[in-house]
Design a protein around this motif. Structure first.
Motif, mmCIF file in Angstrom:
data_model
loop_
_atom_site.group_PDB
_atom_site.id
_atom_site.type_symbol
_atom_site.label_atom_id
_atom_site.label_comp_id
_atom_site.label_asym_id
_atom_site.label_seq_id
_atom_site.Cartn_x
_atom_site.Cartn_y
_atom_site.Cartn_z
ATOM 1 N N ASP A 40 0.672 -1.235 -0.048
ATOM 2 C CA ASP A 40 -0.018 0.011 0.023
ATOM 3 C C ASP A 40 0.805 1.173 -0.022
ATOM 4 O O ASP A 40 0.311 2.224 0.127
ATOM 5 N N THR A 41 2.187 1.175 -0.480
ATOM 6 C CA THR A 41 2.962 2.243 -0.197
ATOM 7 C C THR A 41 2.707 3.406 -1.729
ATOM 8 O O THR A 41 2.679 2.633 -2.661
ATOM 9 N N ASP A 42 2.422 4.360 -1.389
ATOM 10 C CA ASP A 42 2.336 5.338 -2.336
ATOM 11 C C ASP A 42 3.121 6.340 -2.507
ATOM 12 O O ASP A 42 3.457 7.130 -1.579
ATOM 13 N N ILE A 43 4.245 6.092 -3.589
ATOM 14 C CA ILE A 43 5.234 7.099 -3.785
ATOM 15 C C ILE A 43 4.733 7.884 -5.175
ATOM 16 O O ILE A 43 4.640 7.311 -6.368
ATOM 17 N N SER A 44 4.445 9.220 -4.816
ATOM 18 C CA SER A 44 4.170 10.291 -5.907
ATOM 19 C C SER A 44 5.472 10.617 -6.522
ATOM 20 O O SER A 44 6.344 11.444 -6.154
ATOM 21 N N LEU A 45 5.637 10.018 -7.771
ATOM 22 C CA LEU A 45 7.075 10.782 -8.589
ATOM 23 C C LEU A 45 6.438 11.076 -9.919
ATOM 24 O O LEU A 45 5.188 10.881 -10.373
ATOM 25 N N PHE A 362 4.020 27.035 1.967
ATOM 26 C CA PHE A 362 3.564 26.494 0.732
ATOM 27 C C PHE A 362 4.672 25.857 -0.270
ATOM 28 O O PHE A 362 5.561 26.319 -0.039
ATOM 29 N N LYS A 363 3.990 24.931 -0.806
ATOM 30 C CA LYS A 363 5.013 24.393 -1.935
ATOM 31 C C LYS A 363 5.199 25.251 -3.160
ATOM 32 O O LYS A 363 4.207 25.756 -3.732
ATOM 33 N N TRP A 364 6.411 25.462 -3.607
ATOM 34 C CA TRP A 364 6.659 26.304 -4.764
ATOM 35 C C TRP A 364 7.463 25.536 -5.487
ATOM 36 O O TRP A 364 8.300 24.570 -5.570
ATOM 37 N N GLU A 365 7.746 26.210 -6.810
ATOM 38 C CA GLU A 365 8.656 25.548 -7.731
ATOM 39 C C GLU A 365 9.558 27.088 -8.596
ATOM 40 O O GLU A 365 8.765 27.851 -8.609
ATOM 41 N N ALA A 366 10.583 26.816 -8.792
ATOM 42 C CA ALA A 366 11.396 27.808 -9.580
ATOM 43 C C ALA A 366 11.203 27.355 -11.147
ATOM 44 O O ALA A 366 11.598 26.227 -11.436
ATOM 45 N N LEU A 367 11.002 28.435 -12.002
ATOM 46 C CA LEU A 367 11.021 28.035 -13.548
ATOM 47 C C LEU A 367 11.657 28.908 -14.307
ATOM 48 O O LEU A 367 12.088 30.091 -13.733
ATOM 49 N N PRO A 368 12.230 28.487 -15.362
ATOM 50 C CA PRO A 368 12.857 29.399 -16.310
ATOM 51 C C PRO A 368 12.157 30.362 -17.072
ATOM 52 O O PRO A 368 10.661 30.047 -16.921
ATOM 53 N N TYR A 422 23.306 24.765 -5.419
ATOM 54 C CA TYR A 422 22.304 23.454 -5.652
ATOM 55 C C TYR A 422 22.364 22.778 -4.171
ATOM 56 O O TYR A 422 21.432 22.373 -3.686
ATOM 57 N N ARG A 423 23.626 22.636 -3.786
ATOM 58 C CA ARG A 423 23.655 22.007 -2.500
ATOM 59 C C ARG A 423 22.963 22.455 -1.424
ATOM 60 O O ARG A 423 22.237 21.672 -0.785
ATOM 61 N N ASN A 424 23.068 23.810 -1.067
ATOM 62 C CA ASN A 424 22.502 24.642 -0.285
ATOM 63 C C ASN A 424 20.925 24.425 -0.446
ATOM 64 O O ASN A 424 19.949 24.164 0.343
ATOM 65 N N ALA A 425 20.598 24.705 -1.906
ATOM 66 C CA ALA A 425 19.108 24.557 -2.072
ATOM 67 C C ALA A 425 18.454 23.373 -1.770
ATOM 68 O O ALA A 425 17.260 23.080 -1.232
ATOM 69 N N GLU A 426 19.323 22.099 -2.144
ATOM 70 C CA GLU A 426 18.685 20.892 -1.847
ATOM 71 C C GLU A 426 18.572 20.378 -0.514
ATOM 72 O O GLU A 426 17.466 19.934 -0.428
ATOM 73 N N LYS A 427 19.506 20.693 0.245
ATOM 74 C CA LYS A 427 19.362 20.381 1.742
ATOM 75 C C LYS A 427 18.390 21.403 2.626
ATOM 76 O O LYS A 427 17.704 20.839 3.486
ATOM 77 N N ASN A 428 18.405 22.710 2.091
ATOM 78 C CA ASN A 428 17.570 23.636 3.053
ATOM 79 C C ASN A 428 16.445 24.352 2.473
ATOM 80 O O ASN A 428 15.584 24.762 3.050
ATOM 81 N N LEU A 429 16.135 24.425 0.922
ATOM 82 C CA LEU A 429 15.363 25.234 0.320
ATOM 83 C C LEU A 429 14.124 24.602 -0.460
ATOM 84 O O LEU A 429 12.865 25.081 -0.214
ATOM 85 N N ILE A 430 14.520 23.514 -1.208
ATOM 86 C CA ILE A 430 13.420 23.246 -2.204
ATOM 87 C C ILE A 430 12.531 22.362 -1.702
ATOM 88 O O ILE A 430 12.634 21.590 -0.494
ATOM 89 N N THR A 431 11.292 22.416 -2.263
ATOM 90 C CA THR A 431 9.933 21.637 -1.984
ATOM 91 C C THR A 431 9.667 20.624 -2.851
ATOM 92 O O THR A 431 8.582 20.102 -2.632
ATOM 93 N N GLY A 432 10.485 20.393 -3.861
ATOM 94 C CA GLY A 432 10.118 19.263 -4.891
ATOM 95 C C GLY A 432 11.356 18.482 -5.585
ATOM 96 O O GLY A 432 12.431 19.067 -5.332
#
Length: 498
Positions: A40-45, A362-368, A422-432
């Motif tokens: 019943d594991t639901d992995i949203s990818l 809230f969840k956000w994304e950075a886009l070009p 990138y490493r700082n963003a991955e560790k501390n900032l991004i939500t996706g």
């Protein structure tokens, strides 16, 4: 280039949720085979499949830099110090004492110091103090520093004052080397005079423009972000504007952290163009922005400005007390604050804005920035007015040695300083899981533009380029009208560069 850290992040997440099975990872696609004792594991990818942007393994930039710098011409500078005066507003890309780049900057500087038996020393000043001290040193004939790392939009002031040395006069600087950004160097060259350098050593990507997307608000209004269109290169201005129009009228669809004129000027570079480019004989710059792409973008910007929200009213809890009742007060939110409070779908900002989204809730994304046409080779972005540019001061004394250092500094910065972001963003900032890829797209083609860098000091240049574009986007007349109106003065400026 895709990073090992992103793959590791996804892989670890899958291991935590899956007790067995084989995991195959392609860019944007994850498949599992084999049996699992958890049903019943639901992995949203993400389910997108991209053929245009395959996964690449991150190269070891530190080792490559070490190998590259070993191939440079040998010299013994006998312990001589080389001073870099750095405007604080440009960021921490030259700071070995603090900030996310400190360890990489320290490593880079050590490579240069060991190669040439020299000592790199950084002097940090506010931009205004730095300019005053450079001006004073030039007037008195005193030595102040060898290099000045100054803001993108201030280089015209330094050049107009006569405070900069022609980088072409520096032995062993080798300005054609691939450690420099050649398209940027072209924009920094006035006739036979190259006033500044942009390369691996100045890749401070916090200064690159982007769009922020509120995924939580979008889900509330049944608006889905089509990642597949971004990966396949189909995220255009038409697609972007269509998304904005789907937001209900009482909800802000788009805000910006900069004013309308700055927004228009920055958006121009999403077309991948510069206002000027090398003319046919390669000896100077000529107007190159009167194109169909410019006309198309102006039409899109007119729509964007009509949809843009400048401010909103919002009820928030008050500090006042009233028994058991909740007391509220009305406040006005403007610009990027509307987005930060979760009240707007999109916000125009820079990658540096990511740092203040850490606790936004809230969840956000950075886009070009969107493309003009899906067929365009890459996503393109503007560079903010505070981005760093390395210049050599005319009052500097080490003219026989600093060419070695300038080239070595850029060679020794190959491809790894920016990944601290990138490493700082991955560790501390991004939500996706997609954000690191989105940063790659944002970084594909940063545009350095002569008019933006020098226009603040030369009226004919700014009126004949970006002010003409702004006038066309905000007014009723065509871009060609404003260009022709200012053509005579601009041509005189361009002729003076030869």
């Amino acid at each position: 280039m895709k990073k090992k850290s992103l793959l590791a992040f996804i892989l670890i997440s899958l291991v935590l949720f899956s007790s067995c099975g084989i995991i195959t990872i392609n860019r944007g696609t994850v498949q599992t085979s084999g049996e699992s004792d958890t049903t019943d594991t639901d992995i949203s990818l993400p389910t997108y499949v991209s053929k245009d942007y395959p996964t690449e393994t991150e190269t070891d930039g530190m080792e490559i830099s070490k190998d590259k710098i070993a191939l440079l011409p040998d010299a013994d500078l006998d312990g001589k110090s080389v001073f870099f005066a750095v405007a604080e507003e440009t960021g921490n890309i030259f700071n070995e004492e603090a900030g996310i780049y400190a360890q990489s900057v320290l490593y880079r500087n050590q490579l240069v110091n060991e190669k040439y038996k020299t000592k790199l020393i950084t002097l940090k000043k506010s931009a205004s103090v730095l300019f005053d001290e450079v001006k004073s040193a030039d007037k008195s004939g005193d030595y102040f520093a060898d290099f000045a790392v100054i803001q993108y939009a201030k280089i015209g002031s330094y050049y107009a004052g006569g405070y900069l040395r022609n980088l072409k006069s520096l032995s062993y600087a080798e300005l054609s080397d691939d450690c420099y950004n050649q398209s940027a160097m072209e924009q920094l060259t006035l006739g036979g005079y190259t006033v500044g350098a942009v390369g691996y050593a100045t890749e401070q990507i916090e200064h690159y423009s982007c769009l922020y997307f509120n995924k939580t608000l979008a889900e509330k209004h049944d608006i889905l972000l089509d990642y597949e269109s971004i990966y396949s290169g189909d995220f255009t201005w038409d697609v972007f504007l269509e998304m904005l129009k789907r937001i209900p009228e009482k909800t802000a669809s788009f805000v910006s952290e900069i004013d309308n004129d700055e927004l228009i000027a920055a958006s121009f570079f999403s077309s991948g163009q510069t206002y000027l480019s090398s003319d046919n004989d390669g000896e100077g710059l000529g107007l190159s922005c009167s194109t169909e792409a410019s006309a198309s973008l102006i039409a899109s910007l007119k729509e964007l400005l009509a949809l843009k929200t400048d401010s909103i009213k919002k009820e928030v809890p008050s500090d006042a007390e009233s028994g058991t009742e909740t007391v509220t007060q009305e406040i006005t939110l403007s610009g990027a604050d509307v987005f930060l409070e979760g009240e707007a779908l999109f916000c125009f900002g820079s990658l540096g804005t990511m740092n203040i989204l850490e606790n936004c809730g809230f969840k956000w994304e950075a886009l070009p920035l969107p493309k003009i046409n899906a067929s365009d080779k890459s996503y393109s972005t503007s560079v903010s007015s505070d981005a760093p540019i390395i210049t050599a001061l005319a009052s500097g004394e080490n003219i026989d040695t600093i060419g070695y250092v300038l080239r070595a500094l850029n060679v020794a910065s190959f491809g790894y300083l920016k990944y601290d972001f990138y490493r700082n963003a991955e560790k501390n900032l991004i939500t996706g899981v997609n954000t690191l890829d989105m940063i790659d797209f944002i970084c594909e083609n940063p545009i350095y533009d002569h008019a933006s860098m020098f226009g603040g000091s030369y009226k004919a240049l700014r009126e004949g380029t970006y002010m003409a574009f702004i006038s066309a986007a905000e007014g009723s007349r065509s871009f060609e009208y404003y260009l022709s109106k200012n053509a005579s003065a601009l041509n005189k400026y361009l002729a003076s560069l030869r």
